[in-house]
Design a protein around this motif. Structure first.
Motif, short mmCIF file in Angstrom:
data_model
loop_
_atom_site.label_atom_id
_atom_site.label_comp_id
_atom_site.label_asym_id
_atom_site.label_seq_id
_atom_site.Cartn_x
_atom_site.Cartn_y
_atom_site.Cartn_z
N TRP A 1 0.84 -1.21 0.00
CA TRP A 1 0.00 0.00 0.00
C TRP A 1 0.86 1.25 0.00
CZ3 TRP A 1 -0.10 4.25 3.13
CH2 TRP A 1 -1.19 5.13 2.98
N GLU A 2 0.44 2.25 -0.80
CA GLU A 2 1.07 3.58 -0.77
C GLU A 2 -0.02 4.63 -0.95
OE1 GLU A 2 5.14 4.34 -2.70
OE2 GLU A 2 4.20 2.79 -3.93
N PRO A 3 0.19 5.85 -0.42
CA PRO A 3 -0.79 6.91 -0.69
C PRO A 3 -0.87 7.19 -2.18
CG PRO A 3 0.93 7.68 0.84
CD PRO A 3 1.32 6.31 0.39
N SER A 4 -2.06 7.59 -2.67
CA SER A 4 -2.20 7.79 -4.11
C SER A 4 -2.17 9.25 -4.53
CB SER A 4 -3.52 7.17 -4.61
OG SER A 4 -4.60 7.95 -4.15
N LEU A 5 -2.49 10.16 -3.62
CA LEU A 5 -2.67 11.56 -4.02
C LEU A 5 -1.63 12.49 -3.43
CD1 LEU A 5 -6.36 12.83 -3.73
CD2 LEU A 5 -5.02 12.41 -5.78
N GLN A 6 -1.18 13.45 -4.22
CA GLN A 6 -0.38 14.56 -3.68
C GLN A 6 -1.30 15.46 -2.87
OE1 GLN A 6 2.96 15.15 -3.96
NE2 GLN A 6 2.98 13.08 -4.82
N PHE A 7 -0.77 16.07 -1.82
CA PHE A 7 -1.60 16.86 -0.91
C PHE A 7 -2.29 18.04 -1.62
CE2 PHE A 7 -1.93 19.90 2.82
CZ PHE A 7 -2.98 19.23 3.41
N GLU A 8 -1.54 18.74 -2.48
CA GLU A 8 -2.13 19.92 -3.13
C GLU A 8 -3.37 19.51 -3.95
OE1 GLU A 8 0.98 19.29 -2.80
OE2 GLU A 8 2.06 21.11 -2.21
N GLU A 9 -3.24 18.35 -4.64
CA GLU A 9 -4.36 17.87 -5.47
C GLU A 9 -5.53 17.46 -4.56
OE1 GLU A 9 -3.25 14.46 -7.81
OE2 GLU A 9 -5.29 14.24 -8.62
N GLY A 10 -5.20 16.76 -3.47
CA GLY A 10 -6.24 16.32 -2.54
C GLY A 10 -6.96 17.49 -1.89
N LEU A 11 -6.19 18.54 -1.56
CA LEU A 11 -6.80 19.70 -0.91
C LEU A 11 -7.73 20.44 -1.89
CD1 LEU A 11 -6.53 20.69 1.97
CD2 LEU A 11 -4.75 22.27 1.23
N GLU A 12 -7.31 20.54 -3.16
CA GLU A 12 -8.17 21.14 -4.20
C GLU A 12 -9.48 20.36 -4.30
OE1 GLU A 12 -7.62 23.31 -7.18
OE2 GLU A 12 -5.60 24.02 -6.65
N LYS A 13 -9.37 19.03 -4.34
CA LYS A 13 -10.57 18.19 -4.46
C LYS A 13 -11.47 18.38 -3.24
CE LYS A 13 -10.05 13.81 -6.22
NZ LYS A 13 -9.68 12.80 -7.13
N THR A 14 -10.84 18.50 -2.08
CA THR A 14 -11.61 18.67 -0.84
C THR A 14 -12.36 20.00 -0.87
OG1 THR A 14 -9.94 17.37 0.30
CG2 THR A 14 -11.40 18.69 1.68
#
Ligand code: NAD
Ligand code: DAU
Length: 351
Positions: free
Chosen positions: A308-321
């Motif tokens: 298992w590894e994280p799939s999203l970069q934080f900046e992208e995840g924050l935009e989506k959020t």
């Protein structure tokens, strides 16, 4: 055919776990057991509530008789246990409620599992979802939490979660229950209750209200996209050995104040405000008592053993959020006004 009770499935992370299991495993029966406290909201599961492999049961894990009866009638094969009081600030004002739900509630579930699964521990599983906060706090430059870091909780919340972890291990070691535990870092994403830093800041920026930053804003958290956490739970649930523990984290450390500035930039852009406008709302307030300085998770065991590894970069995840909150005004309004609670309490009172 597997029947799984997911506790706390109406909450933030629980709703993502329920959705993932209902969608990914149509041949499993998923029972969402939730008390619907202020943090439980069935609006979170509107998209899957009619699925044939999903059911909601309203109930309190602190009620041992109810839990025992539920195990008798449902005969589940597994429990994925997320139900908890989860907010550190609330634990500082009302620690006892955290002992009741997080410690006693977990022990009630373990007792039911022990009794009803006797003779078939190998075909059953008790998955306990826990937090990195049980390890205490790290200094600015002092490595990361691993699965062997000694427990050192500081808040009533983390003390209650640490206690529940110890009980889960004790029931595995003493009675042989098949139990696994994961300890995860801070989650972010959709359906996050707006008392926690990221959704609170989004809500306040949108409404031109001040953004409360505790102390100097220098505390560090390691943020993980909630859907990556749900995927990690899926992987661990299906592949981990009985008695094992995995840390889950994003390798994504942010100082609170840097995170807030990034969020302000995103919000300025999305709301068509002049650059720097939202940052004017930042207000430094009294620090949280016993505020842990830094959390950081070493998730290499999970990567090396289970892939298992994280799939999203934080900046992208924050935009989506941010997009999710801006596109789901009804959800935010219902939650901040408290309407969702009255609506669902009334529905279940009628039954
Ligand atoms: P949440 O507060 O959003 O949801 C908790 C859910 O549990 C709610 O639906 C609530 O109604 C239910 N619940 C509370 N008391 C109950 C009781 N007595 N009986 C039955 N249901 C009850 O929490 P969350 O942030 O989604 O966290 C879920 C789990 O994950 C918790 O165990 C928490 O410790 C752990 N965790 C959270 C994070 C995070 O960043 N939020 C990180 C790591 C671990
Ligand atoms: O690390 C995992 C934990 O993350 C989970 O176990 C908890 O359930 C979850 O609530 C979360 O705990 P934190 O205390 O880290 O999350 P919170 O969003 O409350 O705060 C994040 C950081 O932001 C923390 O350093 C405190 C700070 N903060 C928080 C709030 C609500 C502020 O500066 N201002 C705020 O208004």
């Amino acid at each position: 055919m597997k029947k799984i009770i997911i506790t706390g499935g109406a909450g933030f992370i629980g709703s993502h776990v329920v959705r993932r299991f209902v969608n990914t495993y149509p041949d499993y029966q998923i029972i969402n057991l939730d008390k619907l406290t202020y943090a439980g909201n069935l609006m979170n599961l509107k998209d899957i509530e009619q699925r044939p492999n999903y059911r909601f049961v309203k109930g309190d894990i602190v009620d041992a008789v109810f839990i025992d009866e539920l195990f008798s009638t449902e005969q589940p094969d597994a429990v994925i246990h997320l139900a908890a009081e989860s907010h550190v600030d609330r634990s500082i004002s009302n620690p006892t409620e955290f002992v009741m739900t997080n410690v006693l509630g977990t022990v009630n579930l373990l007792n039911a599992a022990r009794k009803h699964w006797t003779g078939r521990y190998e075909q059953t599983r008790f998955y306990h979802v826990s937090t990195d906060e049980v390890y205490g706090a790290l200094a600015m430059d002092s490595g990361m939490f691993t699965e062997t870091t000694a427990y050192d909780p500081h808040s009533p919340y983390s003390a209650s979660k640490a206690s529940s972890d110890h009980f889960v291990r004790a029931y595995h070691d003493t009675y042989g229950i098949d139990a696994v535990i994961s300890n995860c870092s801070n989650n972010y994403g959709s359906h996050h209750f707006p008392e926690k830093l990221i959704p609170l800041a989004i809500h306040n920026i949108k409404n031109n209200k001040s953004i409360p930053v505790y102390g100097k804003g220098e505390n560090i958290r390691d943020w993980l996209w909630v859907e990556d956490h749900a995927r990690a739970i899926d992987v661990i649930f299906h592949q981990a050995k009985a008695g094992s523990t995995y840390n889950i984290g994003g390798h994504n450390e942010w100082k609170n104040i840097d995170l807030i500035h990034l969020l302000c930039q995103i919000m300025d852009r999305k709301l068509g405000r002049a650059e720097g406008e939202s940052a004017k709302l930042i207000t430094y307030v009294t620090d949280r008592a016993g505020h842990d300085l830094r959390y950081a998770i070493d998730a290499s065991k999970l990567k090396n053993e289970l892939g298992w590894e994280p799939s999203l970069q934080f900046e992208e995840g924050l935009e989506k959020t941010v997009d999710w909150y801006l596109n789901n005004e009804e959800w935010l309004n219902e939650v901040t006004s408290g309407h969702y609670q009255a609506y669902y309490q009334e529905q279940y009172a009628k039954r």
